[in-house]
Structures are given as C-alpha cells and as structure tokens.
Design a protein around this motif. Structure first.
Motif, PDB file in Angstrom:
ATOM      1  N   LEU A  19      -3.779  29.223  33.078  1.00 58.91           N
ATOM      2  CA  LEU A  19      -4.573  30.302  32.501  1.00 58.91           C
ATOM      3  C   LEU A  19      -3.716  31.282  31.695  1.00 58.91           C
ATOM      4  N   MET A  20      -2.432  31.376  32.024  1.00 58.49           N
ATOM      5  CA  MET A  20      -1.540  32.225  31.235  1.00 58.49           C
ATOM      6  C   MET A  20      -1.058  31.522  29.972  1.00 58.49           C
ATOM      7  N   VAL A  21      -0.960  30.184  30.007  1.00 60.90           N
ATOM      8  CA  VAL A  21      -0.422  29.423  28.884  1.00 60.90           C
ATOM      9  C   VAL A  21      -1.494  29.142  27.826  1.00 60.90           C
ATOM     10  N   ILE A  22      -2.752  29.063  28.204  1.00 59.26           N
ATOM     11  CA  ILE A  22      -3.823  28.697  27.262  1.00 59.26           C
ATOM     12  C   ILE A  22      -3.823  29.561  25.992  1.00 59.26           C
ATOM     13  N   PRO A  23      -3.716  30.884  26.055  1.00 60.13           N
ATOM     14  CA  PRO A  23      -3.803  31.665  24.814  1.00 60.13           C
ATOM     15  C   PRO A  23      -2.583  31.571  23.899  1.00 60.13           C
ATOM     16  N   ILE A  24      -1.491  30.991  24.354  1.00 61.97           N
ATOM     17  CA  ILE A  24      -0.282  30.902  23.538  1.00 61.97           C
ATOM     18  C   ILE A  24      -0.518  29.910  22.395  1.00 61.97           C
ATOM     19  N   ARG A  25      -0.202  30.318  21.175  1.00 65.00           N
ATOM     20  CA  ARG A  25      -0.338  29.519  19.942  1.00 65.00           C
ATOM     21  C   ARG A  25      -1.769  29.037  19.708  1.00 65.00           C
ATOM     22  N   LEU A  26      -2.763  29.757  20.169  1.00 64.28           N
ATOM     23  CA  LEU A  26      -4.152  29.389  19.975  1.00 64.28           C
ATOM     24  C   LEU A  26      -4.585  29.783  18.570  1.00 64.28           C
TER      25      LEU A  26
END
Length: 101
Positions: A19-26
């Motif tokens: 859940l913390m990694v999902i928004p990275i480079r979106l």
C-alpha cells in the motif's frame, strides 16, 4: 513463533508495504493528458503493479527476517514495551533439569 504467526506477520508486512509502494511512479490519465470518457482523470494509466509486487515481496521478506530474529532471540519482548507496568513483575521460571537451584 509458530508457523501461523510467521505467515500472518509476513502477510501484514507485505500488504502494508504494497500500500505504500503503489503510489510511487503512478501515471494517471490526467498526467498523460488522455482521459478516457466515463473514467476519472485520476485513474491510473501506467501502474507497474507486477514490478511493484516483486519489490514489495523482497522488501517484506527482508523486514520479516529482521523481525523474526528480534522476536525469536527476545532482543525486544512484550515486557520491554509495558510502560505502565500493567503486566506486573515477571515470574521466575524453575530450572528445566529438575534441580532446585
């Protein structure tokens, strides 16, 4: 630590990390400038979920090994975080070999 608690610990670490990694480079449709009719501008265009899942798996595995070592070696115990002394004094364990001292 039992097998069940080890698996639960890994699952919790994995999902929290994911859940913390999902928004990275979106990249959203609004960022790309091409919003598909009927969708929101913040809908993902490029999400890279497979790569993020692999990164999450590796990161969760590293964190799990560290926490497993801390828990099994008793570097930190529940009594260490009992700041209000709710648990009371620790019980003295009798020797395993059956002797009195």
């Amino acid at each position: 630590m039992t097998i069940t608690s080890a698996l639960v610990l890994y699952a919790v670490l994995w999902f929290m990390t994911f859940l913390m990694v999902i928004p990275i480079r979106l990249k959203t449709q609004g960022d790309m400038g091409e919003v598909v009719p009927g969708t929101h501008a913040s809908s993902p265009e490029h999400h890279y979920l497979k790569t993020k899942a692999w990164i999450t798996t590796g990161a969760a595995a590293v964190m799990w090994v560290i926490l497993y070592w801390i828990i099994t070696s008793e570097v930190i115990t529940v009594r260490d975080i009992d700041w209000f002394n709710v648990m009371g004094p620790a019980e003295v364990m009798a020797p395993v070999d059956g002797t009195d001292g």
